[in-house]
Design a protein around this motif. Structure first.
Motif, PDB file in Angstrom:
ATOM      1  N   LEU A  72       0.828  -1.203   0.000  1.00 53.85           N
ATOM      2  CA  LEU A  72       0.000   0.000   0.000  1.00 53.85           C
ATOM      3  C   LEU A  72       0.863   1.253   0.000  1.00 53.85           C
ATOM      4  CD1 LEU A  72      -2.894  -0.903   2.479  1.00 53.85           C
ATOM      5  CD2 LEU A  72      -3.032  -0.682  -0.012  1.00 53.85           C
ATOM      6  N   VAL A  73       2.003   1.203   0.677  1.00 53.49           N
ATOM      7  CA  VAL A  73       2.935   2.337   0.648  1.00 53.49           C
ATOM      8  C   VAL A  73       3.525   2.491  -0.749  1.00 53.49           C
ATOM      9  CG1 VAL A  73       5.079   3.276   1.591  1.00 53.49           C
ATOM     10  CG2 VAL A  73       3.451   2.116   3.107  1.00 53.49           C
ATOM     11  N   ASN A  74       3.956   1.397  -1.352  1.00 58.19           N
ATOM     12  CA  ASN A  74       4.498   1.474  -2.711  1.00 58.19           C
ATOM     13  C   ASN A  74       3.459   1.968  -3.709  1.00 58.19           C
ATOM     14  OD1 ASN A  74       6.918   0.513  -1.792  1.00 58.19           O
ATOM     15  ND2 ASN A  74       7.073  -1.148  -3.267  1.00 58.19           N
ATOM     16  N   ASP A  75       2.212   1.543  -3.531  1.00 62.01           N
ATOM     17  CA  ASP A  75       1.158   1.925  -4.466  1.00 62.01           C
ATOM     18  C   ASP A  75       1.013   3.439  -4.583  1.00 62.01           C
ATOM     19  OD1 ASP A  75       0.688  -0.754  -4.832  1.00 62.01           O
ATOM     20  OD2 ASP A  75      -1.250  -0.792  -3.815  1.00 62.01           O
ATOM     21  N   PHE A 103       4.676  13.486   1.447  1.00 57.03           N
ATOM     22  CA  PHE A 103       4.661  12.040   1.656  1.00 57.03           C
ATOM     23  C   PHE A 103       4.203  11.711   3.072  1.00 57.03           C
ATOM     24  CE2 PHE A 103       7.256   8.040   2.373  1.00 57.03           C
ATOM     25  CZ  PHE A 103       6.502   7.233   1.544  1.00 57.03           C
ATOM     26  N   ALA A 104       4.742  12.429   4.060  1.00 57.63           N
ATOM     27  CA  ALA A 104       4.429  12.126   5.463  1.00 57.63           C
ATOM     28  C   ALA A 104       3.040  12.595   5.872  1.00 57.63           C
ATOM     29  CB  ALA A 104       5.483  12.756   6.370  1.00 57.63           C
ATOM     30  N   ARG A 105       2.583  13.722   5.338  1.00 62.78           N
ATOM     31  CA  ARG A 105       1.325  14.322   5.810  1.00 62.78           C
ATOM     32  C   ARG A 105       0.108  13.888   4.989  1.00 62.78           C
ATOM     33  NH1 ARG A 105       3.629  20.541   6.400  1.00 62.78           N
ATOM     34  NH2 ARG A 105       5.131  20.103   8.074  1.00 62.78           N
ATOM     35  N   GLU A 106       0.345  13.514   3.730  1.00 59.31           N
ATOM     36  CA  GLU A 106      -0.784  13.180   2.869  1.00 59.31           C
ATOM     37  C   GLU A 106      -0.777  11.703   2.470  1.00 59.31           C
ATOM     38  OE1 GLU A 106      -0.822  15.988  -0.396  1.00 59.31           O
ATOM     39  OE2 GLU A 106      -0.793  17.728   0.946  1.00 59.31           O
ATOM     40  N   ASP A 107       0.361  11.208   1.992  1.00 60.63           N
ATOM     41  CA  ASP A 107       0.405   9.842   1.467  1.00 60.63           C
ATOM     42  C   ASP A 107       0.342   8.782   2.564  1.00 60.63           C
ATOM     43  OD1 ASP A 107       0.609  10.191  -1.390  1.00 60.63           O
ATOM     44  OD2 ASP A 107       2.603  11.006  -1.063  1.00 60.63           O
TER      45      ASP A 107
END
Length: 372
Positions: free
Chosen positions: A206-209, A329-333
């Motif tokens: 899910l992180v890679n996606d 990346f940290a706040r949205e993804d």
């Protein structure tokens, strides 16, 4: 990126923008929910995609000089990367030959790596350098050296095998299919900015996606990334690796000029995904690496976000780009990945991947193949 490749990608991205489209897959596919929930699936992935497969773990420029070192955790293995006095790259298990304590932490430069437990010291080539009460022990042998791991640097990327069964040939050839493309980026000359580490309550896939489709730009990144970049992406595959490029909104200016007057650089951002799923984000100022690996449970992952700057760029501007991307990346993804994991755990519903998500389809099919 070489001029010819940049021109080709600019042409394709401009065509997609003007047609209000993105590259497509041939059909929709479905991913089973258990791919993100099953402990048995996780165990298979840890073995086939991580333990027994060479891993891209760092940029070569994070070890910029002789006697530099960098410590990492790769799955459950504490890894020590070094350059010896001659500048040769090494990888070791970061464990003293006496009691197993780590001989280094963080990163830096040192002629000797000293265990904080009993003071045994080692050279950056991994040999025992000295130890208190030396007369109480037998003469040094290979058993008193740091335990080596297979390692190589290719195209500015450090590849490591964390299992003794991973051969040097496997590590050396792990980027073979995409090496020419990566060589043209000049990553070997880039220099380190920073590393960020995250523990995320979501499956590693899910992180890679998050870095494999632009469908979410207009909603999740409406006030950040979508202000600058268009979702009209183009993609290419290199057997086990991929390239995904998406344009700056200003790319439409190219339509008003002849191609021979176009800029020689890519008018957008480019993400290379290296098997088994490590992202290289390339822009005009530098590069970032996003590495997600499985945690102890299906709904856990460990994520690294690493920044480098092109030596020909302004370091301050490169740092600002790194921090902007890292903050998004940290706040949205990452919160969205965690929210998706909670939803999958609750619903147990299989997930559709649309024709407008071709790279998601490519990578999930590749991961499935590795586990069959």
């Amino acid at each position: 990126m070489d001029k010819r490749t940049a021109a080709e990608l600019n042409r394709r991205m401009l065509e997609n923008v003007r047609a209000n489209r993105t590259d497509l897959a041939s059909q929709e596919i479905t991913i089973p929910a258990e791919s993100f929930q099953s402990p048995e699936r996780l165990a298979q992935e840890r073995a086939s995609l991580f333990i027994h497969t060479p891993q891209p773990v760092a940029f070569a420029g994070e070890l910029p000089a002789p006697n530099s070192y960098l410590t990492l955790d790769v799955l459950d293995t504490p890894v020590l990367l070094t350059r010896d006095e001659g500048g040769v790259l090494h990888a070791f298990i970061n464990a003293c030959a006496h009691r197993g304590a780590p001989v280094a932490s963080g990163s830096g430069d040192a002629r000797a790596l000293v265990c904080p437990f009993h003071g045994w010291s080692f050279t950056t080539a991994g040999k025992l350098r000295g130890r208190p009460a030396d007369a109480c022990f037998n003469a040094p042998t290979s058993d008193t050296a740091l335990q080596p791991l297979t390692v190589c640097e290719r195209s500015g990327i450090v590849m490591v095998g964390v299992d003794p069964a991973v051969t040097q040939a496997q590590v050396d050839n792990s980027l073979f299919e995409i090496a020419d493309e990566l060589d043209a980026l000049g990553l070997a000359h880039f220099r380190a900015l920073d590393r960020r580490e995250y523990r995320v309550a979501a499956n590693w896939k899910l992180v890679n996606d998050l870095s494999l489709e632009s469908y979410h730009f207009a909603t999740l990144h409406r006030d950040s990334v979508a202000q600058m970049l268009s979702p009209s992406a183009v993609f290419d595959t290199f057997e086990r690796h991929s390239r995904w490029a998406f344009p700056l909104k200003s790319i439409e200016d190219l339509a008003e000029m002849p191609e021979e007057k176009w800029p020689e650089s890519l008018q957008g951002s480019c993400t290379y995904t290296l098997y088994p799923g490590v992202m290289l984000l390339i822009n005009a100022l530098g590069a970032q690496m996003i590495r997600a690996e499985p945690g102890a449970h299906p709904g856990e992952s460990v994520v690294s976000y690493i920044g480098m700057h092109d030596p020909h760029s302004d370091p301050q501007a490169a740092r600002q780009a790194y921090e902007f991307g890292g903050d998004v990346f940290a706040r949205e993804d990452l919160p969205m990945a965690e929210a998706c994991q909670r939803g999958i755990n609750a619903s147990h519903r299989d997930l559709p991947l649309g024709k407008n998500e071709p790279l998601l389809q490519f990578w999930h099919q590749l991961w499935d193949k590795a586990n069959n």
